[in-house]
Design a protein around this motif. Structure first.
Motif, short mmCIF file in Angstrom:
data_model
loop_
_atom_site.label_atom_id
_atom_site.label_comp_id
_atom_site.label_asym_id
_atom_site.label_seq_id
_atom_site.Cartn_x
_atom_site.Cartn_y
_atom_site.Cartn_z
N PRO A 111 -71.92 15.00 -5.82
CA PRO A 111 -73.14 15.63 -6.34
C PRO A 111 -73.28 15.59 -7.87
CG PRO A 111 -71.51 17.31 -5.91
CD PRO A 111 -70.87 16.00 -5.50
N ARG A 112 -72.38 14.86 -8.54
CA ARG A 112 -72.40 14.85 -10.01
C ARG A 112 -73.74 14.39 -10.56
NH1 ARG A 112 -70.76 10.88 -13.78
NH2 ARG A 112 -70.10 9.51 -12.09
N LEU A 113 -74.34 13.37 -9.94
CA LEU A 113 -75.61 12.83 -10.44
C LEU A 113 -76.80 13.24 -9.57
CD1 LEU A 113 -74.58 9.16 -11.36
CD2 LEU A 113 -74.38 11.25 -12.72
N GLY A 114 -76.56 13.99 -8.53
CA GLY A 114 -77.64 14.36 -7.61
C GLY A 114 -77.11 14.38 -6.20
N SER A 115 -78.00 14.61 -5.27
CA SER A 115 -77.59 14.66 -3.87
C SER A 115 -77.27 13.26 -3.35
CB SER A 115 -78.71 15.26 -3.02
OG SER A 115 -79.83 14.38 -2.99
N LEU A 116 -76.62 13.22 -2.17
CA LEU A 116 -76.36 11.93 -1.54
C LEU A 116 -77.66 11.16 -1.34
CD1 LEU A 116 -73.82 13.05 1.22
CD2 LEU A 116 -73.29 11.63 -0.79
N ARG A 117 -78.70 11.87 -0.95
CA ARG A 117 -80.00 11.23 -0.71
C ARG A 117 -80.58 10.69 -2.02
NH1 ARG A 117 -85.39 11.73 -0.94
NH2 ARG A 117 -86.59 10.99 0.87
N ASP A 118 -80.52 11.49 -3.09
CA ASP A 118 -81.08 11.06 -4.37
C ASP A 118 -80.36 9.83 -4.90
OD1 ASP A 118 -82.92 13.11 -4.34
OD2 ASP A 118 -81.72 14.45 -5.61
N VAL A 119 -79.03 9.83 -4.82
CA VAL A 119 -78.27 8.68 -5.31
C VAL A 119 -78.61 7.44 -4.49
CG1 VAL A 119 -75.96 7.70 -5.54
CG2 VAL A 119 -76.38 10.08 -6.23
N THR A 120 -78.66 7.59 -3.18
CA THR A 120 -78.99 6.45 -2.31
C THR A 120 -80.38 5.92 -2.62
OG1 THR A 120 -77.57 7.33 -0.57
CG2 THR A 120 -79.20 5.67 0.08
N ARG A 121 -81.32 6.80 -2.80
CA ARG A 121 -82.70 6.38 -3.08
C ARG A 121 -82.75 5.55 -4.36
NH1 ARG A 121 -85.94 8.33 -6.56
NH2 ARG A 121 -84.74 10.26 -6.77
N VAL A 122 -82.07 5.98 -5.40
CA VAL A 122 -82.07 5.25 -6.67
C VAL A 122 -81.43 3.86 -6.50
CG1 VAL A 122 -81.03 5.19 -8.98
CG2 VAL A 122 -82.18 7.26 -8.17
N VAL A 123 -80.33 3.79 -5.76
CA VAL A 123 -79.68 2.50 -5.52
C VAL A 123 -80.63 1.57 -4.77
CG1 VAL A 123 -77.84 1.36 -4.24
CG2 VAL A 123 -77.33 3.41 -5.59
N LEU A 124 -81.27 2.08 -3.73
CA LEU A 124 -82.17 1.24 -2.93
C LEU A 124 -83.36 0.76 -3.75
CD1 LEU A 124 -82.15 3.14 0.48
CD2 LEU A 124 -80.76 1.19 -0.22
N GLU A 125 -83.90 1.65 -4.57
CA GLU A 125 -85.04 1.25 -5.41
C GLU A 125 -84.62 0.19 -6.44
OE1 GLU A 125 -86.45 4.89 -7.05
OE2 GLU A 125 -87.56 5.47 -5.24
N ALA A 126 -83.43 0.35 -7.00
CA ALA A 126 -82.94 -0.65 -7.96
C ALA A 126 -82.72 -1.98 -7.28
CB ALA A 126 -81.65 -0.15 -8.62
N PHE A 127 -82.16 -1.96 -6.08
CA PHE A 127 -81.98 -3.20 -5.32
C PHE A 127 -83.31 -3.88 -5.05
CE2 PHE A 127 -77.78 -1.91 -2.98
CZ PHE A 127 -77.06 -2.23 -4.12
N ALA A 128 -84.29 -3.10 -4.59
CA ALA A 128 -85.59 -3.67 -4.23
C ALA A 128 -86.27 -4.31 -5.44
CB ALA A 128 -86.48 -2.60 -3.61
N ASP A 129 -86.20 -3.62 -6.58
CA ASP A 129 -86.82 -4.14 -7.79
C ASP A 129 -86.14 -5.44 -8.22
OD1 ASP A 129 -88.52 -3.86 -10.30
OD2 ASP A 129 -86.51 -3.80 -11.16
N ALA A 130 -84.82 -5.44 -8.24
CA ALA A 130 -84.09 -6.64 -8.68
C ALA A 130 -84.23 -7.77 -7.67
CB ALA A 130 -82.62 -6.30 -8.89
#
Length: 342
Positions: A111-130
């Motif tokens: 939870p250091r950077l946010g919830s499991l869901r929030d971290v996953t969402r950011v990773v997925l969005e970064a993947f999709a953009d790249a």
């Protein structure tokens, strides 16, 4: 005559690549400098590609595992994480990867950077953009660490199910302890399968063929990360062939961590000749210093694979379930074109 076909140009999948061990080295060092962290590349982020106990080698998998957490600790916020994810996709596109499916462990940041869901969402969005920018399809293998994550496995499964079909393309388990007692995670794997996610399990690395059988029988895994020790049991190898189980092997990693003594002795050629679906992968390129393309160089230069053999080996990637129909078509056409290019 030795082949002159480019191994970088060979279309390939990369589906056994741990996110946090695969970021580009330059991107990690730049992040450390920006954060004011005194990160010595030789001391804190060594590329160890030799044999265990020898020059450049790890003593064992446990020494490697102890070092592994240094990089996630550098990530100070979700923007850092997104930047590293984008850099990874760019790196893989340059290696000729058409489908990338990193193993993502949001629990390394939550939870250091946010919830499991929030971290996953950011990773997925970064993947999709790249992925859009670099012309690579990217999915995420959301992964539970069987050595540590039993208390939060249900929460991780919730996230995997929520994002199934929306960036998460598989549900996985990883861990160094084998046998892993995978019955503890069977219900979670069942939920993931019910949501349409294939199960990909680490097995047959520190443990023998029976650990691979455990992953298949208990979790319903259709792909195995590593699985090289399946070769110890020819009858089980026949079962892998008959059931279509794919092994996502990582030759350089296996040597660096002492799973096999040297590249010439690696079981992948035996498994491939037996009809097992084998994909080649880098595992943790950041730490082992060798890309997915370098694994194909091993197949050509050490195992003596012809270009037709290399294309057949890469073609096992067409069996990866998370890949879209469009990418599958492009991938297949690209393999044929690579062979036709004299």
């Amino acid at each position: 005559m030795p082949s002159t076909r480019s191994l970088t140009a060979l279309p390939k999948v990369h589906v056994h690549a741990h996110l946090d061990g695969s970021y580009p080295r330059d991107a990690v060092l730049a992040l450390a400098r920006r954060r004011g962290v005194d990160l010595d590349p030789e001391r804190d982020l060594p590329e160890r590609t030799g044999a265990p106990g020898g020059p450049g080698g790890w003593r064992d998998v446990w020494e490697f595992f102890e070092a592994y957490g240094r990089v996630p600790a550098l990530v100070a916020d979700l923007d850092d994480l997104a930047e590293l994810c984008g850099a990874l996709v760019a790196q893989e596109a340059a290696e000729g990867v058409v489908y990338l499916e990193p193993a993502v462990e949001p629990q390394l940041y939550a939870p250091r950077l946010g919830s499991l869901r929030d971290v996953t969402r950011v990773v997925l969005e970064a993947f999709a953009d790249a992925a859009t920018r670099h012309g690579v399809e990217v999915g995420a293998l959301l992964t539970v660490n069987t050595d540590q994550d039993e208390p939060i496995a249900g929460d991780l499964t919730d996230v995997a199910v929520e994002f199934a079909g929306a960036g998460v393309t598989a549900f996985g388990t990883a861990g160094f302890e084998e046998p892993s007692g995978l019955h503890r995670f069977a219900a979670h794997a069942g939920r993931a399968r019910a949501a349409g996610l294939p199960v990909v399990a680490h097995a047959g690395q520190t443990g023998g063929w029976e650990c691979v059988a455990e992953a298949v029988d208990v979790l319903g895994a259709t792909r195995i990360s590593h699985g090289v020790r399946s070769v110890e049991n020819p009858e089980f190898v026949r079962r892998l062939v008959e059931s279509g189980i794919v092994l996502d092997v990582a030759p350089v990693s296996n040597v660096a961590l002492g799973i096999v003594p040297d590249l010439a002795a690696h079981p992948a050629p035996v498994l491939h000749r037996a009809g097992v679906g084998v994909t080649l992968n880098a595992d943790d390129q950041l730490w082992f210093g060798r890309s997915v393309t370098d694994q194909y160089a091993v197949a050509r230069d050490v195992w003596g694979f012809s270009d037709a053999d290399l294309a057949a080996l890469a073609g096992h990637g067409l069996r990866v379930e998370g890949m879209s129909a469009r990418t599958r078509q492009v991938f297949g056409a690209g393999l044929a074109a690579w062979l036709d290019d004299a």
